[in-house]
Write an enzyme that holds these catalytic residues in place. Structure first.
Site, PDB file in Angstrom:
ATOM      1  N   GLN A 266       0.808  -1.214   0.000  1.00 59.06           N
ATOM      2  CA  GLN A 266       0.000   0.000   0.000  1.00 59.06           C
ATOM      3  C   GLN A 266       0.843   1.268   0.000  1.00 59.06           C
ATOM      4  O   GLN A 266       0.316   2.349  -0.258  1.00 59.06           O
ATOM      5  CB  GLN A 266      -0.930   0.012   1.223  1.00 59.06           C
ATOM      6  CG  GLN A 266      -1.982  -1.072   1.233  1.00 59.06           C
ATOM      7  CD  GLN A 266      -3.042  -0.900   0.161  1.00 59.06           C
ATOM      8  OE1 GLN A 266      -3.270   0.201  -0.335  1.00 59.06           O
ATOM      9  NE2 GLN A 266      -3.702  -1.988  -0.193  1.00 59.06           N
ATOM     10  N   CYS A 429      -9.114  -9.138   3.580  1.00 55.43           N
ATOM     11  CA  CYS A 429      -8.019 -10.077   3.861  1.00 55.43           C
ATOM     12  C   CYS A 429      -7.312  -9.731   5.167  1.00 55.43           C
ATOM     13  O   CYS A 429      -6.096  -9.933   5.295  1.00 55.43           O
ATOM     14  CB  CYS A 429      -7.024 -10.130   2.711  1.00 55.43           C
ATOM     15  SG  CYS A 429      -7.715 -10.800   1.186  1.00 55.43           S
TER      16      CYS A 429
END
Length: 471
Positions: A266, A429
């Site tokens: 990210q 997730c």
């Protein structure tokens, strides 16, 4: 020389070049009043590295982000569910690809489709050159010391599994400890569970702070012991959006002799990344979150650490010599890239790196900080909304995971989709993290470089309408 008599591409294209130091410019502070007014920060000089090879970027000019780059992403110019303009806010899962990347994929498949590293004919040589250029571009993008430190993988998950099964299989044993956190994506949790089950090592978890907004660094320090062999943590959370204090983590981990792996899936797409400055032993990221294709990512590892790691998978290309009863193995990165690689995808990743370099990663970071702060503030203005993670000033990603009191996030995302707005719902997730927050799931809106403040406004207006319907 490779065992088939051809010269390895690394020997031709990469001669141990040391990349120049990264030039990083700090972002200027932006007041809350400025949010939503302008996200075009072209006055800020971009972050960039001196590329090891010539850039194939379409333009040397620095584009203004948001509306200024939307034309580069043809998928965004469509209507869904009949007449609804698509507003894509699921970039934390997968970003879209600019024309430059789509063209690179088309050119390879139509113009020089061939295997790499093995042939000497024209198409094979051209494909090999483009494939290894993509590795050099990626190395330059993250300021690796050498392209030999970049291993192409299917994604970040594959990179973590490689480390857990290769390094872990060799160096972990009963009594050893692996330290992760409750905030990890399953990709940085399950591989270490498997490694510990296979080796007898113990898996330990850094908890959240009491307010649930960040990792508890005091608990981290207490969990760290001389038995800790690996610390594997997320750099920027895909749910909370918080940024890890990497300087502290790396310093403390190395003091007890532990290796450090950072999941930068990210963070690499949205901020300047200097792996030498991060100080970790391994970094993983994935192409499909940074304007690149699916099926390609990379593992960066310090050269000396990669050298001591045994192969994870066996087959062609990763070998030096093969006999009937044993084999010797190629040096990294070839040692960890068995068989035919994702050639087109790697070339596409190289084009994505070109595109992001052309924008300037400091510009990208500034833009995401501003737009993410605006999104955060607008969401909190809606009655009944809870946004998870720290305040905007402490976030490393523009994503916002949220819930609306009394409404299931899947219902929210389904009704928002009817309005043309794509957001995520579920546990992302990160089931242990959601359990630690006392919830089962959340909705998540995650903008990127081509989203705008007006899209955030449209999203929040639609959210209010959906809430009114569902309540």
């Amino acid at each position: 020389m490779a065992s088939n008599g051809t010269t390895r591409s690394h020997e031709v294209l990469e001669t141990g070049n040391r990349l120049p130091p990264t030039r990083v410019l700090r972002s200027r502070p932006v007041s809350a009043q400025q949010r939503g007014l302008s996200y075009r920060r072209s006055a800020v000089a971009p972050y960039e590295t001196e590329p090891m090879i010539a850039s194939t970027s379409a333009s040397d000019s620095r584009k203004q982000l948001g509306e200024g780059v939307r034309a580069d992403f043809p998928i965004l110019d469509q209507r869904v569910h009949g007449d609804k303009q698509l507003i894509y806010l699921d970039n934390g899962a997968t970003s879209q690809k600019p024309k430059l990347v789509l063209e690179a994929l088309r050119e390879y498949n139509e113009g020089y489709n061939s295997n790499v590293h093995r042939g000497v004919h024209y198409l094979a040589a051209k494909a090999t050159t483009a494939y290894e250029e993509a590795r050099s571009k990626t190395a330059s993008f993250i300021n690796a010391r050498s392209s030999r430190e970049v291993v192409f993988t299917a994604n970040a998950t594959a990179g973590i599994n490689l480390v857990a099964q290769s390094w872990g299989r060799k160096f972990l044993g009963p009594g050893d400890e692996v330290l992760v956190s409750v905030a990890e994506h399953h990709s940085n949790l399950v591989p270490w569970q498997l490694a510990c089950q296979a080796t007898g090592a113990t898996l330990k978890h850094v908890p959240l702070t009491k307010d649930g907004r960040d990792l508890d660094m005091q608990a981290f320090a207490e969990l760290l012991t001389p038995r800790t062999k690996v610390v594997a943590l997320v750099h920027v959370s895909n749910v909370l959006g918080n940024v890890l204090d990497t300087n502290y983590v790396v310093e403390q981990a190395h003091k007890v002799g532990a290796k450090v792996l950072l999941d930068c899936s990210q963070s690499v797409p949205g901020r300047p990344t200097d792996v030498q400055a991060l100080g970790a032993d391994w970094v993983v990221a994935t192409g499909h979150k940074m304007c690149g294709p699916t099926g390609i990512g990379f593992l960066w590892g310090r050269a000396e650490v990669l050298e001591e790691m045994p192969p994870f998978l066996g087959g062609g290309e990763m070998i030096e010599h093969v006999y009937l009863d044993h084999s010797t193995y190629a040096p990294p990165p070839s040692r960890f890239e068995p068989g035919t690689p994702a050639i087109a995808e790697a070339i596409g990743l190289g084009a994505a790196v070109d595109y992001l370099q052309d924008l300037g990663m400091q510009n990208v970071h500034d833009f995401e900080h501003d737009l993410g702060g605006y999104l955060h503030d607008r969401l909190l203005s809606v009655d009944g909304v809870t946004v998870y993670g720290p305040e905007p000033e402490r976030r490393g990603s523009p994503l916002c995971a949220f819930n609306v009191e009394g409404i299931h996030p899947t219902d929210l995302s389904t009704f928002l989709d009817f309005e043309g707005i794509a957001v995520r719902s579920g546990h992302h997730c990160c089931q242990p993290l959601h359990h630690a927050l006392g919830i089962n799931s959340s909705a998540r809106a995650s903008p990127y470089i081509y989203n705008t403040a007006s899209e955030v406004d449209d999203f929040v207006d639609a959210l209010k309408g959906v809430i009114a319907i569902l309540k």
